[in-house]
Design a protein around this motif. Structure first.
Motif, PDB file in Angstrom:
ATOM      1  N   PHE A 117      12.228 -22.281 -16.886  1.00  0.00           N
ATOM      2  CA  PHE A 117      11.580 -21.210 -17.647  1.00  0.00           C
ATOM      3  C   PHE A 117      11.586 -19.900 -16.853  1.00  0.00           C
ATOM      4  O   PHE A 117      11.922 -18.838 -17.380  1.00  0.00           O
ATOM      5  CB  PHE A 117      10.144 -21.609 -18.005  1.00  0.00           C
ATOM      6  CG  PHE A 117       9.503 -20.637 -18.964  1.00  0.00           C
ATOM      7  CD1 PHE A 117       9.764 -20.702 -20.322  1.00  0.00           C
ATOM      8  CD2 PHE A 117       8.673 -19.625 -18.499  1.00  0.00           C
ATOM      9  CE1 PHE A 117       9.206 -19.787 -21.206  1.00  0.00           C
ATOM     10  CE2 PHE A 117       8.105 -18.709 -19.377  1.00  0.00           C
ATOM     11  CZ  PHE A 117       8.369 -18.792 -20.731  1.00  0.00           C
ATOM     12  N   SER A 118      11.226 -19.992 -15.573  1.00  0.00           N
ATOM     13  CA  SER A 118      11.140 -18.767 -14.775  1.00  0.00           C
ATOM     14  C   SER A 118      12.515 -18.126 -14.548  1.00  0.00           C
ATOM     15  O   SER A 118      12.626 -16.924 -14.348  1.00  0.00           O
ATOM     16  CB  SER A 118      10.429 -19.030 -13.442  1.00  0.00           C
ATOM     17  OG  SER A 118      11.112 -20.028 -12.742  1.00  0.00           O
ATOM     18  N   LEU A 119      13.580 -18.940 -14.609  1.00  0.00           N
ATOM     19  CA  LEU A 119      14.933 -18.384 -14.435  1.00  0.00           C
ATOM     20  C   LEU A 119      15.445 -17.704 -15.708  1.00  0.00           C
ATOM     21  O   LEU A 119      16.352 -16.889 -15.657  1.00  0.00           O
ATOM     22  CB  LEU A 119      15.917 -19.484 -14.030  1.00  0.00           C
ATOM     23  CG  LEU A 119      15.686 -20.160 -12.677  1.00  0.00           C
ATOM     24  CD1 LEU A 119      16.725 -21.232 -12.448  1.00  0.00           C
ATOM     25  CD2 LEU A 119      15.736 -19.147 -11.540  1.00  0.00           C
ATOM     26  N   LEU A 120      14.836 -18.078 -16.838  1.00  0.00           N
ATOM     27  CA  LEU A 120      15.414 -17.632 -18.113  1.00  0.00           C
ATOM     28  C   LEU A 120      14.537 -16.689 -18.933  1.00  0.00           C
ATOM     29  O   LEU A 120      15.033 -15.982 -19.801  1.00  0.00           O
ATOM     30  CB  LEU A 120      15.727 -18.855 -18.999  1.00  0.00           C
ATOM     31  CG  LEU A 120      16.712 -19.891 -18.461  1.00  0.00           C
ATOM     32  CD1 LEU A 120      16.748 -21.100 -19.400  1.00  0.00           C
ATOM     33  CD2 LEU A 120      18.090 -19.314 -18.344  1.00  0.00           C
ATOM     34  N   TYR A 121      13.207 -16.653 -18.678  1.00  0.00           N
ATOM     35  CA  TYR A 121      12.310 -16.192 -19.748  1.00  0.00           C
ATOM     36  C   TYR A 121      12.387 -14.737 -20.190  1.00  0.00           C
ATOM     37  O   TYR A 121      12.314 -14.459 -21.377  1.00  0.00           O
ATOM     38  CB  TYR A 121      10.871 -16.592 -19.444  1.00  0.00           C
ATOM     39  CG  TYR A 121      10.176 -15.852 -18.324  1.00  0.00           C
ATOM     40  CD1 TYR A 121      10.598 -15.976 -17.026  1.00  0.00           C
ATOM     41  CD2 TYR A 121       9.089 -15.048 -18.572  1.00  0.00           C
ATOM     42  CE1 TYR A 121       9.959 -15.322 -15.993  1.00  0.00           C
ATOM     43  CE2 TYR A 121       8.435 -14.392 -17.550  1.00  0.00           C
ATOM     44  CZ  TYR A 121       8.869 -14.526 -16.258  1.00  0.00           C
ATOM     45  OH  TYR A 121       8.244 -13.887 -15.252  1.00  0.00           O
TER      46      TYR A 121
END
Lengths: 570, 69
Positions: free
Chosen positions: A494-498
């Motif tokens: 999530f943190s890589l994409l959000y």
């Protein structure tokens, strides 16, 4: 104020000349569109205050791409300026077309010839000057007189090409086995069977340099600096705010430098143009352009920096999708998060292979996201894409590569140190005052991490991705022992994409406006949520995994429909 | 079209959206164009024109009338 305007074809050495004239620091490279926007600098020339302007390269005054339009507009608004037209001796025949157009416009002009080191042939500079009726000099010489040429330039393209032939007859000869842009190595690099294996080997070397060689080289000074900084004070504030900031930045600087170094080596060697040619088929199919490859590779260093380079792509929709893909691709800010989380999950020894796997997944996901956008709101007009001019393949200039990489790293440091410091202070105050934003945590319960620290980290991460690491994994509130491995993987994904970081959001907003930016941000948030959810369920081994996956893919399909209102079409 | 083919331009069709670009590159009547490389899925080609190399989409090349040699 007097203006000296550098107007020339792409990749002929304009920025090199601009730097020489202004003692400036503009980025130079071996890729069409190195100068992505108008660069200016004031200098004092012969006692007069002068503004030197470096324009993006253009092949003619009939613009093809967006950055060429910028150049043509600037020329048309500054017809009384003094123009310097730089021409590449290896590519003189094509470069002179623009020269004739500038002469035709009646501009005050002089020509600078950039002599390549590998030029084999002869140019009679005085003869060329006589025939064009303007001053012609070499790259290293002082500026000469600017004058309006009295040469009679025919209006038609055929006429101009005939005139170029007659001008060059007798004063220019070129002895080269290969046309400008190709070399013997291109037979291998552009071979459709050898190209992909070569690219994979290059990618592995890039990762090895980034994650093994550079950290090894810098390990001694990094450890020394961190040891010295940690011993300065033992106070809680210093350790949690000041030292945490420097630790987060210093520890990952070698990887950032390594990645930027590799990207600029590839760019300076001319390999990226070859790559753009080879991936063009596939990229066009998913709605990008072959030219997307350079901003995409540059985003491995910094996505916000890479957004500036989407302007070389002709199709606006492909520009938007390239910009959207940049914030999903791995970047130097995401690298520390991946490194720390994977070290926690698989141990430092196996982290290298896991990082390569995660980076590969991010590359695939960025292309999937682009494909979704292409099926939905940002459909490309495929017939308009990709005309690419080929720069020469050459041994990378180490000085230029090191300068570009160190400039990129300095930009990163300048941008990030202040932000991380302020965020760490805010976090410190939040802990002291006991501010609770845990009410947002249930939003993330279905994907495994309904923890306040995670929410705070993600909020800070919108400002800069590096803050996710310092907020969630450094200090007393670390998530390391709090989340289960599947939840940790979901949090990582999530943190890589959000969303893109604030700098990238501003960059996209500046270029495409608020509507497009909002579309990209919220769609990316949903995309990240779905991917994190799938990761959580798959790695958690839940029995409802397939049902949930189908459900989430369904949501995705609804949010990114194939058909949409033509009114919103890009 | 195959790698190594040498083609001669007759004219660029005026309905081509890259008409002016192609003319400025040198795709004018009588110009010799050599094909140097074709991309893996054959949608893009590297061609030599006026002593330098440009990459063009196959669809763009189809907008040029050739006199094949």
């Amino acid at each position: 104020m007097e203006k000296i305007i550098l107007c020339a074809n792409a990749n002929v050495g304009k920025s090199t000349y601009f730097n020489r004239l202004t003692k400036g620091n503009a980025r130079v490279g071996n890729w069409l569109g190195t100068t992505a926007k108008v660069e200016t600098k004031k200098i004092t020339l012969q006692g007069k205050e002068t503004l030197v302007v470096d324009l993006p390269g253009t092949h003619s005054l009939f613009p093809y791409a967006q950055d060429e339009q910028v150049t043509v507009d600037y020329v048309n608004k500054n017809l009384d300026g003094k123009f310097v037209n730089i021409v590449d001796i290896n590519n003189l025949r094509r470069n002179l077309f623009l020269t004739l157009e500038l002469i035709e416009k009646g501009l005050k002009l002089q020509i600078i010839v950039n002599f390549g080191k590998k030029f084999k042939g002869h140019l009679d500079v005085a003869g060329l000057s006589n025939k064009l009726d303007v001053e012609v000099s070499y790259m290293g010489q002082q500026l000469k007189e600017f004058k309006k040429s009295k040469l009679n330039v025919p209006p038609s393209a055929e006429g101009k090409h005939k005139l170029i032939d007659s001008i060059l007859a007798g004063c220019y000869t070129k002895k080269s086995k290969y046309p400008y842009g190709l070399s013997k190595w291109d037979r291998v690099l552009l071979n459709k069977y050898a190209a992909l294996p070569i690219f994979l080997i290059v990618a592995v070397i890039v990762f090895a340099i980034t994650f093994v060689v550079f950290p090894f080289i810098f390990s001694l000074p990094t450890n020394f600096i961190l040891k010295w900084l940690s011993a300065v004070s033992s106070s809680y504030f210093y350790q949690e705010v000041i030292f945490s900031t420097f630790k987060a930045v210093v520890q990952f600087l070698p990887q950032i430098l390594g990645m930027l170094f590799c990207v600029y080596v590839l760019e300076n060697s001319g390999y990226i143009s070859r790559l753009a040619f080879l991936v063009d088929d596939f990229f066009v199919k998913i709605g990008l352009s072959g030219k997307s490859v350079f901003p995409m590779l540059l985003s491995f260093g910094c996505a916000s920096m890479a957004v500036d380079f989407v302007g070389t792509i002709k199709d606006k929709s492909a520009q938007i999708k390239t910009a959207a893909s940049l914030s999903i691709l791995p970047c130097s800010a995401k690298l520390p998060i991946v490194l720390v989380v994977l070290s926690l999950l698989v141990g430092r020894e196996k982290a290298f292979f896991a990082i390569v796997a995660v980076f590969f997944v991010l590359i695939v996901l960025s292309l999937v996201f682009v494909a979704f956008l292409d099926k939905g709101v940002f459909k490309s007009k495929r017939e308009e894409q990709s005309v690419l001019e080929f720069p020469q393949l050459r041994i990378p200039r180490l000085g230029v590569v090191c300068k570009n990489a160190s400039n990129g790293a300095s930009e990163f440091l300048y941008r990030i140190v202040g932000i991380v410091l302020v965020a760490n202070m805010v976090l410190y105050l939040m802990q002291r005052i006991n501010i609770n934003i845990g009410f947002l945590a249930p939003v993330f319960a279905p994907i495994g991490f309904n923890v306040q620290v995670a929410v705070v980290a993600l909020l800070f991460g919108i400002i800069a991705k590096e803050l996710i690491l310092t907020t969630a994994f450094v200090g007393a509130t670390s998530l390391a022992g709090v989340l289960s491995p599947p939840a940790l993987i979901a949090f990582l994904m999530f943190s890589l994409l959000y969303t893109p970081c604030a700098h990238t959001i501003f960059g996209i907003n500046e270029r495409f406006g608020a509507k497009v930016t909002t579309q990209i941000v919220w769609r990316q948030f949903i995309f990240a949520y779905v991917i994190a959810g799938i990761s959580f369920l798959v790695f958690g081994g839940r029995s409802i995994v397939f049902v949930a996956m189908l459900f989430m893919i369904g949501i995705l399909a609804v949010l990114m429909p194939k058909k949409r209102c033509p009114r919103k079409r890009c | 079209m195959r790698v190594g083919d040498v083609l001669v331009v007759n004219r660029v069709k005026e309905d081509c959206d890259k008409y002016l670009y192609l003319l400025s590159c040198g795709f004018v009547k009588g110009a010799h164009v050599t094909i140097h490389a074709i991309s893996p899925l054959a949608s893009a080609m590297l061609v030599q024109i006026n002593g330098s190399v440009v990459c063009l989409k196959k669809s763009v090349l189809e907008k040029i009338e050739w006199i094949k040699t």
